[in-house]
Design an enzyme around this catalytic site. Structure first.
Site, short mmCIF file in Angstrom:
data_model
loop_
_atom_site.label_atom_id
_atom_site.label_comp_id
_atom_site.label_asym_id
_atom_site.label_seq_id
_atom_site.Cartn_x
_atom_site.Cartn_y
_atom_site.Cartn_z
N GLU A 175 44.27 5.17 72.87
CA GLU A 175 44.32 4.22 71.74
C GLU A 175 42.95 3.58 71.53
O GLU A 175 42.49 3.43 70.39
CB GLU A 175 45.39 3.15 72.01
CG GLU A 175 46.79 3.73 72.06
CD GLU A 175 47.86 2.67 72.23
OE1 GLU A 175 48.42 2.24 71.21
OE2 GLU A 175 48.15 2.27 73.38
N GLU A 189 53.18 7.19 78.00
CA GLU A 189 54.15 6.16 77.62
C GLU A 189 55.57 6.73 77.58
O GLU A 189 56.53 6.09 78.01
CB GLU A 189 53.82 5.58 76.23
CG GLU A 189 52.63 4.63 76.22
CD GLU A 189 51.29 5.34 76.02
OE1 GLU A 189 51.21 6.56 76.25
OE2 GLU A 189 50.34 4.65 75.63
#
Ligand code: 1HE
Length: 258
Positions: free
Chosen positions: A112, A132
């Site tokens: 990210e 995740e």
């Protein structure tokens, strides 16, 4: 610059080098480190014209510091994610273009963070993943917005659903990085590019950072108008006029010739 030992700032001429410096924890992003990233980009010296974002040790960044992932209620989770958004906004929409030097793990929140940079240079040890999915959580640092713009929503969904890992070469083809270099050379290439970017007219860099991504998201009709306004402003700068004159009078390099 920052009192946080987990981040380093160096200035090399008009280029800032911001380095995540938690190699023992694979540069995992604790709340303190995310706030330090924000602080570093908010407070770059005014003489800086481009930045390199690097990670100390063998990995760029292992993502969210999982040791801090405690039970949070929905409200606390919302604010935690928004804290990441605010920090990564400073990277993407801060004062100068940012070139990420990627190596080793670029995973979870590390991906990210890399996605918020303007150029990504990866060496051959780089790998990309979004664990995740396996950890039972979701991206929260702007990845759902930025990563599909690099690789497409289908690839991102596959990574999170199946745990797929992209190695450096396949990753470059998929769109994670614009440059692929041999092992250990990402930082040198990123610095070389940053020095080149720093030579641009500041308004051109501003347009590329602030206007281009927004124009790309606008309906075409509005995008054409925003483009025209930005073009008019950029070309009106005395520096643009000088650069065009330099080319016409034979003082500027030809395209592809240095
Ligand atoms: C960590 C973290 C971390 C390492 N949080 N401590 N991210 C992940 O799920 C990735 C988890 N990390 C890994 O899969 C591996 O560590 C790596 C592939 C990145 C590197 O492997 P390796 O063998 O070089 O290192 P290591 O032995 O696993 O880790 C070294 C130390 O770093 C060890 O601590 P130690 O005290 O036992 O030495 C690890 O526990 C620690 N460490 N990664 C905390 N991530 C805004 S939302 C974003 C959501 C996410 O990012 S989720 C994805 C999280």
């Amino acid at each position: 610059m920052s009192s946080n030992q987990d981040i380093q700032l160096e200035v090399d001429g008009d280029v800032a080098i911001v380095r995540l410096n938690r190699p023992g924890k694979r540069n995992a992003l604790s709340d303190g480190l995310i706030l330090a990233v924000r602080h570093a980009f908010e407070n770059l010296p005014s003489t800086v014209r481009a930045a390199v974002l690097d990670g100390a040790g063998e990995h760029f960044c292992a993502g969210l510091d999982l040791s801090e992932l405690k039970e949070r209620d929905a409200g606390a989770g919302l604010h935690h994610s928004r804290m990441w958004h605010a920090a990564l906004e400073e990277v993407q929409y801060g004062p100068v273009p940012v070139i990420a030097a990627l190596h080793g793990a670029v995973v979870g929140g590390g991906l990210e963070l890399a996605s918020a940079c303007h150029i990504r240079v990866a060496d051959s040890t780089t790998f990309y993943a979004l664990p995740e999915g396996a950890r039972g959580i979701f991206v929260g640092g702007g990845g759902a917005v930025r990563i599909p713009r690099l690789i497409g929503a289908a690839r991102m969904a596959d990574m999170m659903l199946t745990g797929r890992v992209y190695q450096a070469e396949e990753g470059e083809r998929a769109g994670f990085a614009q440059y692929l270099v041999p092992e250990g050379q990402a930082f040198a290439k990123a610095l070389e590019l940053a020095k080149r970017v720093a030579q641009n007219a500041p308004l051109t860099n501003y347009a590329l950072m602030h206007a281009l991504p927004r124009i790309a998201e606008q309906p075409a009709d509005q995008g054409f108008l925003t483009e025209a306004l930005m073009a008019a402003i950029a070309q009106s700068a005395p520096e643009a006029k000088q650069r065009v004159r330099d080319f016409l009078e034979g003082r500027a390099a030809k395209v592809g010739k240095g």
